[in-house]
Enzyme design. Structure first.
Site, PDB file in Angstrom:
ATOM      1  N   ASP A 110       0.745  -1.144  -0.172  1.00  0.00           N
ATOM      2  CA  ASP A 110       0.147  -0.139   0.046  1.00  0.00           C
ATOM      3  C   ASP A 110       0.944   1.177  -0.129  1.00  0.00           C
ATOM      4  OD1 ASP A 110      -1.569   2.073   0.535  1.00  0.00           O
ATOM      5  OD2 ASP A 110      -2.260   1.346   2.322  1.00  0.00           O
ATOM      6  N   LYS A 122       0.209   3.862  -2.083  1.00  0.00           N
ATOM      7  CA  LYS A 122      -0.720   4.890  -2.567  1.00  0.00           C
ATOM      8  C   LYS A 122       0.145   5.916  -3.583  1.00  0.00           C
ATOM      9  CE  LYS A 122      -3.928   5.070   1.491  1.00  0.00           C
ATOM     10  NZ  LYS A 122      -3.155   4.118   2.187  1.00  0.00           N
ATOM     11  N   ASP A 124       2.402   9.466  -8.468  1.00  0.00           N
ATOM     12  CA  ASP A 124       3.141  10.281  -9.402  1.00  0.00           C
ATOM     13  C   ASP A 124       3.106  10.554 -10.816  1.00  0.00           C
ATOM     14  OD1 ASP A 124       5.574  12.032  -9.554  1.00  0.00           O
ATOM     15  OD2 ASP A 124       6.502  11.158  -7.798  1.00  0.00           O
TER      16      ASP A 124
HETATM   17  O1  O7M Z   1      -7.832  -0.768  10.600  1.00  0.00           O
HETATM   18  P1  O7M Z   1      -6.912   0.410  10.710  1.00  0.00           P
HETATM   19  O2  O7M Z   1      -7.718   1.819  10.917  1.00  0.00           O
HETATM   20  O3  O7M Z   1      -5.843   0.289  11.982  1.00  0.00           O
HETATM   21  O4  O7M Z   1      -5.971   0.389   9.334  1.00  0.00           O
HETATM   22  C1  O7M Z   1      -6.730   0.772   8.189  1.00  0.00           C
HETATM   23  C2  O7M Z   1      -5.520   0.591   7.093  1.00  0.00           C
HETATM   24  O5  O7M Z   1      -6.257   0.792   5.811  1.00  0.00           O
HETATM   25  C3  O7M Z   1      -4.280   1.413   7.199  1.00  0.00           C
HETATM   26  O6  O7M Z   1      -3.148   0.638   6.710  1.00  0.00           O
HETATM   27  C4  O7M Z   1      -4.693   2.727   6.465  1.00  0.00           C
HETATM   28  O7  O7M Z   1      -3.536   3.304   5.718  1.00  0.00           O
HETATM   29  C5  O7M Z   1      -5.562   1.983   5.161  1.00  0.00           C
HETATM   30  N1  O7M Z   1      -6.457   2.722   4.700  1.00  0.00           N
HETATM   31  C6  O7M Z   1      -7.519   3.474   5.194  1.00  0.00           C
HETATM   32  O8  O7M Z   1      -7.544   3.430   6.437  1.00  0.00           O
HETATM   33  N2  O7M Z   1      -8.364   4.418   4.574  1.00  0.00           N
HETATM   34  C7  O7M Z   1      -8.249   4.384   3.235  1.00  0.00           C
HETATM   35  O9  O7M Z   1      -9.159   5.099   2.749  1.00  0.00           O
HETATM   36  C8  O7M Z   1      -7.182   3.665   2.590  1.00  0.00           C
HETATM   37  C9  O7M Z   1      -6.712   2.914   3.047  1.00  0.00           C
HETATM   38  C10 O7M Z   1      -5.824   1.985   2.489  1.00  0.00           C
HETATM   39  O10 O7M Z   1      -5.557   0.921   2.672  1.00  0.00           O
HETATM   40  O11 O7M Z   1      -5.619   2.255   1.187  1.00  0.00           O
HETATM   41  C11 O7M Z   1      -5.005   1.690   0.159  1.00  0.00           C
END
Ligand code: O7M
Length: 214
Positions: free
Chosen positions: A59, A61, A64
């Site tokens: 992940d 994200k 670029d």
């Molecule tokens: O269960 P949590 O809140 O501890 O973790 C959630 C995970 O999902 C964490 O790795 C975040 O970076 C990711 N995430 C979100 O919480 N919200 C989003 O909108 C998108 C992500 C994600 O995984 O994006 C790919």
């Protein structure tokens, strides 16, 4: 029934591997991001895969220009089974990653609307268009929020693609509010509610059972 993806956002290699060992019977995939990879290096992906033989998604994200996205994808997909990219940078940036992934037979997952409150500010107004773009580009899956079940449903209906949905547990999302929206191709992401729990194995088991019941 949707599958369970662990968000492994811990900062220590040994702790990460211990959690993987604990929960491996109950999770279907593992997502690692900047917190763990910047702490332990990208090779942690290989170590996790060796330990549990599950799909590992990076992940990052990625957001670029196409030329830089391509480089990031090439390095990441040497190790990971899939990579998460942002869509708001435009089709060309996403396609650059898809081209790399196709050659390596790996997955590209695209973010539409995020789960945190701030996502309503700039992302929500363009999220339906991002979902349409994801459909057009035939990405492997999209990310949409469990914290807003009605938006999860709308975005899934537009994209008609598998969904990977974060927000259950620490962010307040509930399995019972999203389970009827999801199917067997979708994943529910849970992080802190598992890895910060006193007993991560039991917590993972509990989430897996909740998803199975749905
Ligand atoms: O269960 P949590 O809140 O501890 O973790 C959630 C995970 O999902 C964490 O790795 C975040 O970076 C990711 N995430 C979100 O919480 N919200 C989003 O909108 C998108 C992500 C994600 O995984 O994006 C790919």
């Amino acid at each position: 029934m949707p599958k369970l993806m662990l968000a492994l956002d811990v900062l220590d290699r040994d702790e990460a591997l211990k959690i993987v060992e604990d929960v491996k019977d109950y999770v279907d995939a593992i997502k690692v991001g900047y917190p763990l990879v910047l702490s332990a290096g990208l090779k942690i992906v290989e170590e996790i895969k060796k330990l549990c033989n599950k799909e590992v998604i990076c992940d990052f994200k990625v957001a670029d220009i196409p030329a830089t996205n391509e480089k990031i994808a090439k390095i990441t997909l040497k190790y990971a089974d899939g990579i998460i990219v942002h869509g708001f940078v435009g089709e060309d940036s996403v396609k650059a990653v898809q081209d790399v992934a196709k050659e390596l037979n790996k997955k590209v997952i695209m973010v539409t609307e995020m789960s945190h409150p701030g996502a309503v500010q700039f992302m929500q107004p363009i999220a339906d268009k991002l979902a349409e773009m994801a459909k057009k580009l035939k990405v492997d899956a999209i990310v949409a929020p469990s914290t807003r079940p009605e938006r999860l449903k709308e975005i899934k209906e537009i994209a008609k693609l598998p969904v990977i949905t974060p927000g259950v547990g620490a962010q307040g999302g509930k399995v019972e509010d999203i389970i009827n929206i999801l199917d067997e191709n979708d994943y529910v992401i849970v992080g802190r509610a598992i890895y910060l729990s006193e007993n991560p194995k039991e917590a993972a088991k509990k989430y897996k059972e909740m998803l199975n019941k749905g």
